[in-house]
Design an enzyme around this catalytic site. Sequence first.
Site, short mmCIF file in Angstrom:
data_model
loop_
_atom_site.label_atom_id
_atom_site.label_comp_id
_atom_site.label_asym_id
_atom_site.label_seq_id
_atom_site.Cartn_x
_atom_site.Cartn_y
_atom_site.Cartn_z
CB THR A 125 3.58 -65.73 -81.65
OG1 THR A 125 4.08 -67.06 -81.57
CG2 THR A 125 2.13 -65.74 -82.09
CE LYS A 142 1.91 -69.68 -82.08
NZ LYS A 142 2.45 -70.74 -81.28
CE LYS A 184 2.51 -62.62 -78.79
NZ LYS A 184 3.94 -62.90 -78.81
P1 NAD Z 1 10.46 -64.27 -73.47
O1 NAD Z 1 9.84 -63.03 -72.94
O2 NAD Z 1 10.99 -65.30 -72.54
O3 NAD Z 1 11.64 -63.88 -74.49
C1 NAD Z 1 11.67 -62.73 -75.29
C2 NAD Z 1 13.03 -62.11 -75.15
O4 NAD Z 1 13.15 -61.01 -76.06
C3 NAD Z 1 13.30 -61.55 -73.73
O5 NAD Z 1 14.43 -62.21 -73.19
C4 NAD Z 1 13.54 -60.05 -73.97
O6 NAD Z 1 14.51 -59.50 -73.11
C5 NAD Z 1 14.01 -60.07 -75.41
N1 NAD Z 1 13.89 -58.78 -76.09
C6 NAD Z 1 12.84 -57.93 -76.14
N2 NAD Z 1 13.13 -56.86 -76.92
C7 NAD Z 1 14.39 -57.03 -77.35
C8 NAD Z 1 15.27 -56.28 -78.19
N3 NAD Z 1 14.89 -55.11 -78.71
N4 NAD Z 1 16.51 -56.76 -78.42
C9 NAD Z 1 16.90 -57.95 -77.90
N5 NAD Z 1 16.12 -58.71 -77.10
C10 NAD Z 1 14.89 -58.26 -76.84
O7 NAD Z 1 9.37 -64.91 -74.44
P2 NAD Z 1 9.35 -66.42 -75.04
O8 NAD Z 1 8.46 -67.27 -74.19
O9 NAD Z 1 10.74 -66.84 -75.35
O10 NAD Z 1 8.54 -66.15 -76.39
C11 NAD Z 1 9.16 -65.55 -77.52
C12 NAD Z 1 8.17 -65.56 -78.67
O11 NAD Z 1 7.79 -66.90 -78.94
C13 NAD Z 1 6.87 -64.79 -78.36
O12 NAD Z 1 6.48 -64.11 -79.52
C14 NAD Z 1 5.91 -65.89 -77.98
O13 NAD Z 1 4.56 -65.56 -78.23
C15 NAD Z 1 6.39 -67.02 -78.88
N6 NAD Z 1 6.06 -68.38 -78.38
C16 NAD Z 1 6.29 -68.70 -77.08
C17 NAD Z 1 5.98 -69.99 -76.65
C18 NAD Z 1 6.22 -70.41 -75.21
O14 NAD Z 1 5.76 -71.51 -74.82
N7 NAD Z 1 6.94 -69.63 -74.40
C19 NAD Z 1 5.46 -70.94 -77.55
C20 NAD Z 1 5.29 -70.58 -78.87
C21 NAD Z 1 5.60 -69.28 -79.28
#
Ligand code: NAD
Length: 296
Positions: free
Chosen positions: A93, A168, A243
Amino acid sequence: MTTVAFIGLGHMGNPMAANLVKAGHTVLGFDLLPENLDTAKGNGVTIAANAEAAVADAEVVITMLPAGKHVLSVYESVVKTAKNGALFIDSSTIDVDSARKAHDIAQKNGLLSVDAPVSGGIGGAAAGTLTFMVGGSTEAFVKAEPVLKQMGARIVHCGEAGNGQAAKICNNMILGISMIGVSEAFALAEKLGLSHQALFDVASTSSGQCWSLTTYCPVPGPVPASPANNGYKPGFAAALMLKDLKLSQEAANSVGAATPLGAHAEEIYAQFGAAGNEGSDFSGIINYLRDAKRQG
Ligand code: NAD
């Protein structure tokens, strides 16, 4: 079967990648956190040394990263080593402007791309029931759809580049506002001596009916599966709601749209987070509103 590169194996990325492995794809994964790589390995993902190595042989490249700056930096670093004809899918997102920049980077390197953010949370990611909101050309969408179907139940083409992100943040702005509205109504009802169940029975079958009430009710009781019955354990964390509300306001600013309730919802969730509730489910906002002093 396809070779898929999966960059960003966090709360969402890991279960999504696991579903692609279950569907029979070869998945090469990369994340900055060693513990996330361990989980991925346990799910059958082949760990790459870095993002460039993960992408080198992939027909499909999926990113699931925290914010626009991460997506742009990964795109910049991998597009040159990506295979000819590879399809880029960003399911993070992120802000609409960065999403459109990511499409430009892909296009300039002759690659197809879609922005495909999700709703459905960690549970939906694990169950493979996510909704994907997809922006990009019809050619890119047609190529992305079969892969997305292996991680989701509903795939909606929302239009051109960036429109998945637009859908979204508009959806989640409705959600943030409606959760505050439902919570205010329950907090008022309590003070008026009206029971939770009575308000639920009326509003859930009347004009107050909405998802925040009928599926995700912010008080314990009427909807047994809602986080209110589980100490407001997320679910969908308040930090993620904030966010998305911030992203909605950035987008509204950039196009000059008046979204007064969206702006106010952002303020309320910012106060809720600053009071130490970032890790609470976003429906916990009712506890904050219940304790708030009436102005004026
Ligand atoms: P998270 O922080 O658990 O996962 C993100 C991952 O990206 C982390 O493991 C981090 O180490 C990795 N990362 C960051 N920079 C990086 C790079 N340069 N190279 C490789 N890896 C890298 O977050 P999440 O909860 O999995 O969410 C991910 C996305 O999905 C976000 O944009 C969030 O807004 C969206 N989202 C999350 C949810 C939820 O319920 N968690 C729901 C809908 C959407």
